[in-house]
Design a protein around this motif. Structure first.
Motif, PDB file in Angstrom:
ATOM      1  N   LYS A 146     -12.127   3.563  -3.853  1.00 55.83           N
ATOM      2  CA  LYS A 146     -12.633   4.125  -3.424  1.00 55.83           C
ATOM      3  C   LYS A 146     -14.795   3.186  -3.169  1.00 55.83           C
ATOM      4  N   TYR A 147     -15.253   3.332  -2.808  1.00 51.69           N
ATOM      5  CA  TYR A 147     -16.411   2.717  -2.520  1.00 51.69           C
ATOM      6  C   TYR A 147     -17.474   3.251  -2.191  1.00 51.69           C
ATOM      7  N   LYS A 148     -18.935   2.526  -2.708  1.00 52.55           N
ATOM      8  CA  LYS A 148     -19.653   3.721  -2.043  1.00 52.55           C
ATOM      9  C   LYS A 148     -20.488   2.969  -1.025  1.00 52.55           C
ATOM     10  N   THR A 149     -21.334   3.817  -0.160  1.00 53.74           N
ATOM     11  CA  THR A 149     -21.560   3.159   0.764  1.00 53.74           C
ATOM     12  C   THR A 149     -23.072   4.541   1.214  1.00 53.74           C
ATOM     13  N   ARG A 150     -23.955   4.440   2.067  1.00 53.78           N
ATOM     14  CA  ARG A 150     -25.525   5.134   2.070  1.00 53.78           C
ATOM     15  C   ARG A 150     -24.762   6.461   2.548  1.00 53.78           C
ATOM     16  N   LYS A 151     -23.999   6.276   2.928  1.00 53.34           N
ATOM     17  CA  LYS A 151     -23.804   7.817   3.851  1.00 53.34           C
ATOM     18  C   LYS A 151     -22.631   8.486   1.963  1.00 53.34           C
ATOM     19  N   GLY A 152     -22.409   8.271   1.385  1.00 56.30           N
ATOM     20  CA  GLY A 152     -22.058   8.315   0.427  1.00 56.30           C
ATOM     21  C   GLY A 152     -20.582   7.517  -0.373  1.00 56.30           C
ATOM     22  N   GLU A 153     -19.861   8.423  -1.447  1.00 61.11           N
ATOM     23  CA  GLU A 153     -18.731   7.765  -1.507  1.00 61.11           C
ATOM     24  C   GLU A 153     -17.932   7.636  -0.194  1.00 61.11           C
ATOM     25  N   GLN A 154     -16.841   6.541  -0.386  1.00 63.78           N
ATOM     26  CA  GLN A 154     -15.662   6.138   1.290  1.00 63.78           C
ATOM     27  C   GLN A 154     -14.386   6.261   0.182  1.00 63.78           C
ATOM     28  N   ASN A 155     -13.280   6.323   0.802  1.00 63.04           N
ATOM     29  CA  ASN A 155     -11.760   6.273  -0.392  1.00 63.04           C
ATOM     30  C   ASN A 155     -11.207   5.242   1.113  1.00 63.04           C
ATOM     31  N   PHE A 156     -11.222   4.533   0.493  1.00 64.98           N
ATOM     32  CA  PHE A 156     -10.495   3.467   1.580  1.00 64.98           C
ATOM     33  C   PHE A 156      -8.686   3.226   1.421  1.00 64.98           C
ATOM     34  N   LEU A 157      -8.203   3.840   1.737  1.00 65.85           N
ATOM     35  CA  LEU A 157      -6.785   4.362   2.205  1.00 65.85           C
ATOM     36  C   LEU A 157      -5.810   2.402   1.815  1.00 65.85           C
ATOM     37  N   PRO A 158      -4.426   3.208   1.426  1.00 62.64           N
ATOM     38  CA  PRO A 158      -3.799   1.842   1.134  1.00 62.64           C
ATOM     39  C   PRO A 158      -2.918   1.025   1.850  1.00 62.64           C
ATOM     40  N   LEU A 159      -3.219  -0.396   2.243  1.00 56.83           N
ATOM     41  CA  LEU A 159      -2.586  -0.972   3.139  1.00 56.83           C
ATOM     42  C   LEU A 159      -0.814  -0.667   3.183  1.00 56.83           C
ATOM     43  N   ILE A 160      -0.404  -0.692   2.141  1.00 59.42           N
ATOM     44  CA  ILE A 160       0.986  -1.090   1.758  1.00 59.42           C
ATOM     45  C   ILE A 160       1.811   0.455   1.055  1.00 59.42           C
ATOM     46  N   GLN A 161       2.856   1.190   1.766  1.00 54.82           N
ATOM     47  CA  GLN A 161       3.459   2.689   2.147  1.00 54.82           C
ATOM     48  C   GLN A 161       4.121   2.261   0.949  1.00 54.82           C
ATOM     49  N   ARG A 162       4.067   2.968  -0.866  1.00 50.71           N
ATOM     50  CA  ARG A 162       5.120   3.004  -1.432  1.00 50.71           C
ATOM     51  C   ARG A 162       6.650   3.541  -1.182  1.00 50.71           C
ATOM     52  N   PRO A 163       7.714   3.898  -1.586  1.00 53.43           N
ATOM     53  CA  PRO A 163       8.896   4.576  -0.677  1.00 53.43           C
ATOM     54  C   PRO A 163       8.968   5.753  -1.573  1.00 53.43           C
ATOM     55  N   SER A 164       8.449   5.348  -2.155  1.00 52.35           N
ATOM     56  CA  SER A 164       8.180   7.332  -2.637  1.00 52.35           C
ATOM     57  C   SER A 164       6.957   7.573  -4.030  1.00 52.35           C
ATOM     58  N   GLU A 165       6.414   8.077  -3.648  1.00 47.75           N
ATOM     59  CA  GLU A 165       4.100   8.365  -4.065  1.00 47.75           C
ATOM     60  C   GLU A 165       5.306   9.125  -6.031  1.00 47.75           C
ATOM     61  N   GLU A 166       5.751   9.205  -6.266  1.00 50.45           N
ATOM     62  CA  GLU A 166       6.380   9.576  -7.240  1.00 50.45           C
ATOM     63  C   GLU A 166       6.203   8.161  -8.426  1.00 50.45           C
ATOM     64  N   MET A 167       6.927   6.979  -7.678  1.00 48.32           N
ATOM     65  CA  MET A 167       7.574   5.637  -8.935  1.00 48.32           C
ATOM     66  C   MET A 167       6.522   4.446  -8.043  1.00 48.32           C
ATOM     67  N   SER A 168       6.074   4.317  -9.410  1.00 54.71           N
ATOM     68  CA  SER A 168       4.864   3.149  -9.152  1.00 54.71           C
ATOM     69  C   SER A 168       5.941   1.968  -8.529  1.00 54.71           C
ATOM     70  N   GLN A 169       6.811   1.816  -8.155  1.00 56.83           N
ATOM     71  CA  GLN A 169       7.521   0.552  -7.918  1.00 56.83           C
ATOM     72  C   GLN A 169       7.353   0.608  -6.306  1.00 56.83           C
ATOM     73  N   LEU A 170       7.484  -0.805  -6.071  1.00 55.29           N
ATOM     74  CA  LEU A 170       7.170  -1.339  -4.703  1.00 55.29           C
ATOM     75  C   LEU A 170       8.887  -1.290  -4.445  1.00 55.29           C
ATOM     76  N   SER A 171       9.494  -2.046  -3.130  1.00 58.58           N
ATOM     77  CA  SER A 171      10.802  -2.176  -2.219  1.00 58.58           C
ATOM     78  C   SER A 171      10.203  -3.429  -1.532  1.00 58.58           C
ATOM     79  N   PHE A 172      11.384  -3.990  -1.832  1.00 60.73           N
ATOM     80  CA  PHE A 172      11.537  -5.206  -0.897  1.00 60.73           C
ATOM     81  C   PHE A 172      10.963  -5.442   0.409  1.00 60.73           C
ATOM     82  N   THR A 173      11.087  -4.259   0.912  1.00 61.12           N
ATOM     83  CA  THR A 173       9.829  -4.228   2.810  1.00 61.12           C
ATOM     84  C   THR A 173       7.741  -4.286   2.015  1.00 61.12           C
ATOM     85  N   ASN A 174       8.434  -4.087   0.994  1.00 60.35           N
ATOM     86  CA  ASN A 174       6.441  -3.799   0.567  1.00 60.35           C
ATOM     87  C   ASN A 174       6.292  -5.274  -0.042  1.00 60.35           C
TER      88      ASN A 174
END
Length: 238
Positions: free
Chosen positions: A46-74
């Protein structure tokens, strides 16, 4: 653990390339990427701009939202993003826009980990970036050459998906001696053709074994053993 499957020859096989097996710390060490950087790529920010706080989406999508680990593809995606983001200093927003465009063209959530990126994808990325930033023609050519060289450190299967990664070791001409392959030694870095983990080599050396003795015991070349030791020593301080 989330299990994913691929269809090959009319059969379904476990997709080991998208199983969450790498900690964020290990990914940072193996790829020489600062931990805060790779966390931003994975979690967004998240970062602040003149229009308020903005949310930058991830560049890498993990194989599972419930787990923190990465895959080989990641790992492969982060390997390529390192050059795009840190060496050429293209902003996260610009990278996000370009990757979204390429994802739609390739119809995949992981465009950087497909062989198509090494052919059409690099030019598409540069074309999109050219519209976003003031990159000179010589700068575009330099970026393209570095990206293409980086992609030679990835091996692809018959489905054009990344299956092997040759980690880099700065200031050496390693000739792809070390590999990361999720089918070998649970995806840990190993000496190519042996399956011997680089960590095991470094531990023997630290315990007092000579490089020559280790090479003889594992039927490896001395240069292979040296590279394994250097790699492990490098990632300890990276």
């Amino acid at each position: 653990m989330v299990e994913r499957y691929l269809q090959t020859d009319n059969q379904w096989e476990l997709d080991i390339y998208n199983i969450p097996i790498y900690s964020v710390t290990d990914a940072s060490r193996y790829l020489n990427i600062p931990l805060p950087t790779i966390r931003t790529w994975l979690n967004g920010r998240k970062y602040k701009t003149r229009k308020g706080e903005q949310n930058f989406l991830p560049l890498i999508q993990r194989p599972s939202e419930e787990m923190s680990q990465l895959s080989f593809t990641n790992l492969v995606e982060a390997h390529i993003l390192r050059v795009i983001r840190t060496i050429h200093n293209i902003s996260l927003d610009q990278v996000r826009i370009a990757l979204d465009y390429i994802s739609k063209r390739f119809d995949t959530d992981h465009p950087l980990a497909t062989k198509q990126f090494s052919t059409d994808g690099v030019d598409l990325f540069l074309e999109e970036v050219r519209d976003l930033v003031n990159v000179s023609r010589s700068g575009q050519l330099a970026m393209k050459e570095i990206l293409l060289q980086l992609l030679t450190r990835v091996e692809w299967d018959e489905n054009n998906l990344a299956t092997r990664l040759y980690p880099e070791l700065d200031n050496t001409n390693d000739d792809k001696i070390l590999i990361i392959d999720p089918r070998i030694s649970f995806g840990k870095p190993v000496i190519k053709g042996t399956g011997v983990p680089t960590k095991a080599i470094a531990q023997l050396y630290d315990a007092g074994d000579s490089i020559e003795d280790i090479a003889e015991n594992y039927d490896c070349k001395v240069i292979d053993i040296k590279q394994a030791i250097l790699f492990e020593s490098y990632i300890k301080v990276a």
